[in-house]
Design a protein around this motif. Sequence first.
Motif, PDB file in Angstrom:
ATOM      1  N   SER A   1       0.401  -1.420   0.256  1.00 11.20           N
ATOM      2  CA  SER A   1      -0.125   0.001  -0.052  1.00 11.20           C
ATOM      3  C   SER A   1       1.221   1.385  -0.537  1.00 11.20           C
ATOM      4  O   SER A   1       0.614   2.196  -0.670  1.00 11.20           O
ATOM      5  N   SER A   2       2.061   1.087   0.492  1.00  7.04           N
ATOM      6  CA  SER A   2       2.782   2.202   0.563  1.00  7.04           C
ATOM      7  C   SER A   2       3.530   2.760  -0.939  1.00  7.04           C
ATOM      8  O   SER A   2       3.731   3.965  -0.671  1.00  7.04           O
TER       9      SER A   2
ATOM     10  N   LYS B   1      -8.198   7.395  -4.774  1.00  6.06           N
ATOM     11  CA  LYS B   1      -8.439   7.342  -6.427  1.00  6.06           C
ATOM     12  C   LYS B   1      -9.054   5.917  -6.605  1.00  6.06           C
ATOM     13  O   LYS B   1     -10.264   6.135  -7.441  1.00  6.06           O
ATOM     14  N   THR B   2      -8.241   5.149  -5.748  1.00  2.00           N
ATOM     15  CA  THR B   2      -8.982   3.586  -6.116  1.00  2.00           C
ATOM     16  C   THR B   2      -9.217   3.186  -4.934  1.00  2.00           C
ATOM     17  O   THR B   2     -10.394   2.280  -5.565  1.00  2.00           O
ATOM     18  N   PHE B   3      -9.439   3.786  -3.783  1.00  2.00           N
ATOM     19  CA  PHE B   3      -9.732   3.032  -3.039  1.00  2.00           C
ATOM     20  C   PHE B   3     -11.003   3.882  -2.169  1.00  2.00           C
ATOM     21  O   PHE B   3     -11.580   3.867  -1.727  1.00  2.00           O
ATOM     22  N   GLY B   4     -10.894   5.040  -2.842  1.00  2.00           N
ATOM     23  CA  GLY B   4     -11.838   6.177  -2.051  1.00  2.00           C
ATOM     24  C   GLY B   4     -11.645   7.262  -0.416  1.00  2.00           C
ATOM     25  O   GLY B   4     -12.211   7.543   0.865  1.00  2.00           O
ATOM     26  N   ARG B   5     -10.518   5.891  -0.357  1.00  2.00           N
ATOM     27  CA  ARG B   5      -9.588   6.552   1.071  1.00  2.00           C
ATOM     28  C   ARG B   5      -8.289   6.540   1.011  1.00  2.00           C
ATOM     29  O   ARG B   5      -8.274   6.851   0.371  1.00  2.00           O
ATOM     30  N   SER B   6      -8.033   7.526   1.971  1.00  2.00           N
ATOM     31  CA  SER B   6      -6.723   8.059   2.328  1.00  2.00           C
ATOM     32  C   SER B   6      -5.748   6.771   1.964  1.00  2.00           C
ATOM     33  O   SER B   6      -5.721   5.662   3.220  1.00  2.00           O
ATOM     34  N   PHE B   7      -4.495   7.395   2.434  1.00  4.69           N
ATOM     35  CA  PHE B   7      -3.669   5.901   2.007  1.00  4.69           C
ATOM     36  C   PHE B   7      -3.618   5.783   3.158  1.00  4.69           C
ATOM     37  O   PHE B   7      -3.526   3.940   3.655  1.00  4.69           O
TER      38      PHE B   7
END
Length: 197
Positions: free
Chosen positions: A52-53, A61-67
């Motif tokens: 994920s890093s 953009k991909t998951f709608g959640r922040s890293f």
Amino acid sequence: MKKGVMVIGLFLAMAVGTIVYNLFQYSGTFTELIIRTCGLFSNLFIFMAIISSEYMLQMRKTFGRSFINVHHQLSRIGIALMLIHPLPFVIQKGVVALIPVFYPPVTFLELAGRPALYIVLIAVLAAVYRKKIPRKWKNIHKLNYLAFLLIFFHAWLVGTDLQSLSMQLIWIVMLLIVAAVFIHKHIFGTRKSKQRK
Ligand code: HEM
Ligand code: HEM
């Protein structure tokens, strides 16, 4: 990016399938099953936290959640399973099961899960208290790569499931992907930022 995420997603599905298949292949006591399941899935979640890093900026953009949101959830599950994994063994053998053994080298690698456990905890604590150690925390957090390598050897040498070829393949691919993330971030990444300067 999308292609990369799809390939990783496909690989993760294969990894989960292979782990579950192997867990049911070897008979053993219920306690052994807990030890193996927690060890294998803990490493998979640690692997996903590392991957994920690589997608820090694209995460929203991909998951709608922040890293950090995704990274936190993955690491929480990974750490919880990592702490359960040695518990039955510690209850059986006592605290001696938690003490790292450094010599001979083969024994060190066989029992490398012990130092890895402390290294992950130190690396995670550095991230939790990153505001207090703003300059140092990132370097300490990078110890997660070292922990991953130690877990690789520990599982390879003592794991029941790691005796199967399918699990060994998954393990090697995971190590290669983590190595690629490290090289991309710290060898090509530093070159790019130096060029920009
Ligand atoms: C099992 C737990 C964890 C693992 C395996 C892990 C692994 C990693 C790795 C490999 C990186 C990339 C580091 C680099 O190459 O420079 C990273 C970045 C990061 N991690 Fe973790 N992490 C874990 C838990 C956490 C926790 C609990 C936090 C926060 C409290 C956190 C916050 C961060 C942040 C903010 C970054 C981005 C650093 C940057 O700006 O480059 N991590 N993590
Ligand atoms: C005090 C620390 C640790 C102890 C005492 C310990 C103990 C063990 C034992 C006894 C096994 C063999 C189980 C079997 O296959 O029958 C094993 C395997 C394994 N351990 Fe650990 N471990 C420790 C730390 C860790 C850590 C931090 C991880 C990280 C995720 C980990 C991941 C694994 C994995 C993936 C296997 C292979 C399981 C399999 O092939 O079925 N271990 N560990």
